[in-house]
Motif scaffolding. Structure first.
Motif, short mmCIF file in Angstrom:
data_model
loop_
_atom_site.label_atom_id
_atom_site.label_comp_id
_atom_site.label_asym_id
_atom_site.label_seq_id
_atom_site.Cartn_x
_atom_site.Cartn_y
_atom_site.Cartn_z
N UNK A 153 0.83 -1.20 0.00
CA UNK A 153 0.00 0.00 0.00
C UNK A 153 0.87 1.26 0.00
N UNK A 154 2.02 1.18 0.63
CA UNK A 154 2.90 2.35 0.69
C UNK A 154 3.82 2.45 -0.53
N UNK A 155 3.66 1.55 -1.50
CA UNK A 155 4.37 1.68 -2.76
C UNK A 155 5.50 0.71 -3.01
N UNK A 156 5.72 -0.24 -2.13
CA UNK A 156 6.78 -1.23 -2.37
C UNK A 156 6.46 -2.06 -3.61
N UNK A 157 7.48 -2.42 -4.35
CA UNK A 157 7.30 -3.19 -5.58
C UNK A 157 7.15 -4.68 -5.28
N UNK A 158 6.43 -5.34 -6.19
CA UNK A 158 6.20 -6.78 -6.04
C UNK A 158 7.51 -7.55 -5.91
N UNK A 159 8.48 -7.24 -6.74
CA UNK A 159 9.75 -7.97 -6.73
C UNK A 159 10.49 -7.79 -5.41
N UNK A 160 10.44 -6.58 -4.85
CA UNK A 160 11.09 -6.33 -3.56
C UNK A 160 10.46 -7.18 -2.46
N UNK A 161 9.14 -7.20 -2.43
CA UNK A 161 8.44 -7.97 -1.41
C UNK A 161 8.61 -9.47 -1.62
N UNK A 162 8.63 -9.88 -2.87
CA UNK A 162 8.84 -11.28 -3.21
C UNK A 162 10.18 -11.76 -2.68
N UNK A 163 11.22 -10.99 -2.93
CA UNK A 163 12.55 -11.35 -2.45
C UNK A 163 12.64 -11.32 -0.93
N UNK A 164 12.05 -10.33 -0.32
CA UNK A 164 12.11 -10.18 1.13
C UNK A 164 11.41 -11.33 1.87
N UNK A 165 10.24 -11.75 1.36
CA UNK A 165 9.44 -12.75 2.07
C UNK A 165 9.59 -14.17 1.50
N UNK A 166 10.31 -14.32 0.39
CA UNK A 166 10.59 -15.64 -0.15
C UNK A 166 9.41 -16.34 -0.80
#
Length: 83
Positions: free
Chosen positions: A43-56
């Motif tokens: 919601x705050x603008x993080x990209x899908x790829x960033x979150x994908x990498x962070x959470x596995x």
């Protein structure tokens, strides 16, 4: 309903009704807290790829979580449609 089917559903062995949503499922990679954080970050603008990498998990999973297609039992803090 046959006895075997009823027994299967009563003992949580059914694929038809999921008795253990979210982190209670034996194959869960995320916790309820992770899902809330994913929705907040997306919601705050993080990209899908960033979150994908962070959470596995996959970008598709991140998108589904943010848009409430998965993990629907977790309350939403904002009803906006996120992608």
């Amino acid at each position: 309903m046959k006895d075997n089917t009823r027994d299967m559903m009563n003992k949580g062995r059914s694929n038809f009704i999921h008795p253990r949503p979210g982190e209670a499922h034996h194959k869960a990679k995320l916790t309820d807290a992770d899902v809330i954080e994913i929705r907040r970050l997306r919601q705050s603008g993080s990209k899908l790829i960033e979150l994908s990498n962070r959470f596995g998990v996959s970008m598709t999973m991140i998108s589904y979580i943010a848009r409430r297609k998965n993990w629907t039992h977790i309350p939403d803090t904002d009803a906006r449609n996120l992608t």
